[in-house]
Write an enzyme that holds these catalytic residues in place. Structure first.
Site, PDB file in Angstrom:
ATOM      1  N   CYS A 222     -57.401 -63.651  24.885  1.00 22.18           N
ATOM      2  CA  CYS A 222     -57.039 -62.243  24.662  1.00 22.18           C
ATOM      3  C   CYS A 222     -56.638 -61.534  25.950  1.00 22.18           C
ATOM      4  O   CYS A 222     -56.385 -60.336  25.939  1.00 22.18           O
ATOM      5  CB  CYS A 222     -58.184 -61.491  23.986  1.00 22.18           C
ATOM      6  SG  CYS A 222     -59.698 -61.413  24.956  1.00 22.18           S
TER       7      CYS A 222
ATOM      8  N   GLU B 275     -65.561 -65.003  30.219  1.00 20.93           N
ATOM      9  CA  GLU B 275     -64.903 -64.282  31.316  1.00 20.93           C
ATOM     10  C   GLU B 275     -65.465 -64.653  32.680  1.00 20.93           C
ATOM     11  O   GLU B 275     -64.927 -64.236  33.712  1.00 20.93           O
ATOM     12  CB  GLU B 275     -65.073 -62.772  31.126  1.00 20.93           C
ATOM     13  CG  GLU B 275     -64.566 -62.248  29.797  1.00 20.93           C
ATOM     14  CD  GLU B 275     -64.938 -60.800  29.582  1.00 20.93           C
ATOM     15  OE1 GLU B 275     -64.129 -59.930  29.980  1.00 20.93           O
ATOM     16  OE2 GLU B 275     -66.018 -60.537  29.038  1.00 20.93           O
TER      17      GLU B 275
ATOM     18  N   ASN C 170     -58.078 -62.157  32.225  1.00 19.08           N
ATOM     19  CA  ASN C 170     -57.998 -61.208  33.340  1.00 19.08           C
ATOM     20  C   ASN C 170     -59.237 -61.307  34.222  1.00 19.08           C
ATOM     21  O   ASN C 170     -59.148 -61.485  35.440  1.00 19.08           O
ATOM     22  CB  ASN C 170     -57.851 -59.773  32.810  1.00 19.08           C
ATOM     23  CG  ASN C 170     -56.622 -59.594  31.949  1.00 19.08           C
ATOM     24  OD1 ASN C 170     -55.802 -60.499  31.847  1.00 19.08           O
ATOM     25  ND2 ASN C 170     -56.493 -58.444  31.333  1.00 19.08           N
ATOM     26  N   ASP C 171     -60.413 -61.177  33.616  1.00 14.32           N
ATOM     27  CA  ASP C 171     -61.649 -61.255  34.396  1.00 14.32           C
ATOM     28  C   ASP C 171     -61.949 -62.675  34.846  1.00 14.32           C
ATOM     29  O   ASP C 171     -62.461 -62.891  35.951  1.00 14.32           O
ATOM     30  CB  ASP C 171     -62.830 -60.718  33.573  1.00 14.32           C
ATOM     31  CG  ASP C 171     -63.029 -59.218  33.770  1.00 14.32           C
ATOM     32  OD1 ASP C 171     -62.570 -58.695  34.804  1.00 14.32           O
ATOM     33  OD2 ASP C 171     -63.629 -58.579  32.902  1.00 14.32           O
TER      34      ASP C 171
ATOM     35  N   HIS D 125     -50.432 -45.851  34.592  1.00 13.15           N
ATOM     36  CA  HIS D 125     -49.734 -45.051  33.583  1.00 13.15           C
ATOM     37  C   HIS D 125     -48.272 -45.454  33.465  1.00 13.15           C
ATOM     38  O   HIS D 125     -47.747 -45.658  32.370  1.00 13.15           O
ATOM     39  CB  HIS D 125     -49.783 -43.560  33.965  1.00 13.15           C
ATOM     40  CG  HIS D 125     -51.052 -42.886  33.594  1.00 13.15           C
ATOM     41  ND1 HIS D 125     -51.710 -43.142  32.423  1.00 13.15           N
ATOM     42  CD2 HIS D 125     -51.765 -41.944  34.233  1.00 13.15           C
ATOM     43  CE1 HIS D 125     -52.785 -42.386  32.372  1.00 13.15           C
ATOM     44  NE2 HIS D 125     -52.852 -41.646  33.455  1.00 13.15           N
TER      45      HIS D 125
END
Length: 576
Positions: free
Chosen positions: A508, A437, A460-461, A195
């Protein structure tokens, strides 16, 4: 004494100010038995606390949505409002009060611990960190029950800002702080998708997280410098250091103001190559930021946010309206919508629950979709119906096998057949693409290129699966390395193969929005970047300064290196 602390940089910029410590409720509440005749009163206490917190959050939501820059904060408050209405939290706590004859505070904390343990099993780092929402909602309820409301930092009159130092921060905290000259955020916990990180980036406030016991090392009102670019906290700086950072902050502010002039500038390199800069979004609420950045379209619409944090699954019409609103808002620009990237470990409402020994390697993303064909077909029908209102592209996540693509295409054909029979309009030629990914996918691209219209690399993955590193795990996060030679070979090979066969390839993941990797990706041949809307102008500036004829040969030499230290040095030299 001056000293430095090092954490994770999650929101760029430099802040100079005085520490304001936020107390951390450990939620170690007393447990006591309630007499049977007093149980109705105890249930009423809980209901009154829920009503009070609901009122607070509704007021904070109104404050959040009064300005465009706070749309993301408002979305988080929405999620916490849904949790307040979730029977898994409140009704279960009521049941504990009635069956165990316990006090409301203890019942809430017990149910919170149960839900947090479920969240910890989730593979997706963004969703896993939503356990913070459960804790923060229960904290607010317990504070009301105990009569211990929080307090805001006072406004300073010395010209310096306030540095909020906390164990963790909720979105509601950040809204309450917005009128108090907050200069920076520092927290014990958190990662790139926490957050504090997301809200700080939204508000353009420097932030460093993951400092573990920082609250124990700092004193109230102590002077500190927060370097959100390098992830450094300087405690007790002398005047010389303060002046140095003031100068650096001024330079950053000038650079940021210059970026706004690039909004309507066409993204192209010095040698005339056009580059597409697309936006990653989570739903229609992100459209104002997309338009502010003048993105070339949507490269990733994460539809799973329609499915989580609710009691029932969205039906076809609700999904259709969400997709259609984005397509109609960008009628001439491509919108790539990813089918839901969830897993059995996320226990979606209305979906069968499963227990898996390792959710990270289990039934998630496309595997989950194909295991629940009815749910998947509903989404595909909604997507196809929405395709009549713009330039839709459908993207399938986490592909690894040819049969997965074939099954998806068969279901898409089934959805088209049904819609034709119902005389529903849709784009017959809607393009279908897939995400790369998994290393196995990057190493066997032929079967994807023969079946799909475009590819998108989810860095990311891809990095996590290649290096076996969970980037949200603070114990191993130092090993998460986008510049590892194996990672670069997979990314570079995917881009090159796509170019060879005329299949568009985008990136992305977070690498696309990080300016330190822009020149590297350009030199690899990447022409489609997709990122958080707030990063587009900075990446555009990098592109406008680049010369592909100079970059390409340098990057090809980098891809042949196998020593990480040499790779990093070579990438840094690209910008010189």
């Amino acid at each position: 004494m001056t000293f430095a602390l090092h954490g994770l940089p999650v929101s760029q910029g430099i802040a100079i100010g005085h520490v304001h410590l936020i107390s951390h409720a450990l939620l170690e509440v007393n447990h006591y038995l309630v007499q049977p005749r007093h149980l109705p009163d105890e249930l009423a206490r809980l209901d009154d606390a829920v009503a009070t917190v609901q009122g607070e959050l509704v007021g904070l939501k109104a404050a959040a949505t009064s300005g465009q820059t706070h749309s993301e904060v408002g979305a988080f408050v929405d999620l916490q409002l849904m949790m307040l209405a979730d029977p898994l939290l409140i009704d279960s706590a009521r049941n504990l009060i009635e069956t165990r004859r316990c006090n409301a505070e203890w019942a809430l904390v017990q149910q919170m611990n149960h839900l947090v343990e479920q969240f910890r099993q989730i593979e997706d780092p963004y969703l896993r960190e939503r356990q913070a929402d459960v804790v923060q909602v229960v904290e607010r309820l317990v504070k009301v029950l105990l009569g211990h409301p929080g307090h805001l930092p006072p406004k300073r009159r010395d010209g310096l800002g306030t540095i909020i130092v906390a164990h963790d921060l909720s979105p509601a905290d950040t809204i309450g702080f917005r009128d108090h000259n907050i200069a920076g955020f520092v927290t014990d916990v958190g990662g790139p998708t926490s957050h504090t990180a997301i809200v700080a980036r939204s508000l353009k406030i420097p932030a460093v997280v993951g400092l573990h016991h920082v609250r124990d090392l700092l004193q109230a009102d102590e002077l500190v410098i927060v370097d959100g670019t390098r992830g450094v906290i300087i405690v007790g700086p002398d005047e010389r250091i303060v002046e140095e950072y003031r100068l650096r902050r001024s330079e950053l502010e000038i650079e940021r103001s210059k970026l706004n002039r690039l909004r309507d500038t066409h993204a192209s390199t010095l040698d005339g190559e056009t580059i597409n800069l697309l936006a990653n979004i989570e739903g229609p609420k992100d459209l104002p930021a997309v338009k502010t950045a003048n993105a070339d379209g949507i490269g990733l619409y994460r539809t799973e946010f329609l499915f989580i944090g609710r009691d029932t699954l969205p039906d076809e019409d609700e999904q259709y309206e969400a997709y259609r609103s984005v397509l109609k808002a960008l009628p001439t620009k491509p919108v790539t919508i990813r089918t839901f990237d969830v897993g059995a470990d996320k226990a979606l409402a209305g979906a069968p629950a499963r227990v898996e020994p390792n959710p990270a390697l289990g039934l998630r993303a496309v595997r989950y979709s194909l295991a629940e064909p009815k749910m998947f077909l509903t989404q595909l029908r909604a997507l196809l119906r929405a395709s009549a209102h713009g330039k839709l592209q459908i993207m399938i996540p986490m592909l690894a096998h040819a049969q997965e693509i074939d099954q998806c295409l068969a279901l898409i054909d089934k959805a088209k057949t049904e819609l034709r029979a119902e005389k529903q309009k849709f784009d017959e030629a809607v393009q279908i693409g897939g995400m790369i990914e998994i290393p196995a996918a990057a190493l066997s691209l032929g079967m994807f290129i023969r079946r799909l219209s475009f590819l998108s690399i989810g860095t990311n993955d891809l990095i996590q699966y290649t290096l076996a590193i969970d980037r949200s795990d603070e114990a191993v996060v130092h090993l998460y390395d986008p510049l590892h030679p194996a990672v670069l070979k997979l990314i570079g090979g995917t881009i090159a193969t796509g170019a060879r066969y005329g299949v568009p390839v985008s990136v992305c993941g977070e690498m696309a929005g990080d300016p330190s990797y822009t020149l590297l990706l350009l030199g690899m041949g990447l022409r489609n970047f997709s990122m958080h809307p707030g990063n587009i102008l900075e990446i555009k500036q990098q592109i406008l300064r680049s010369d592909l004829s100079d970059l390409a040969p340098k990057v090809q030499r980098i891809l042949k290196m196998d020593e990480p230290a040499r790779v990093r040095e070579a990438v840094e030299r690209l910008a010189t």
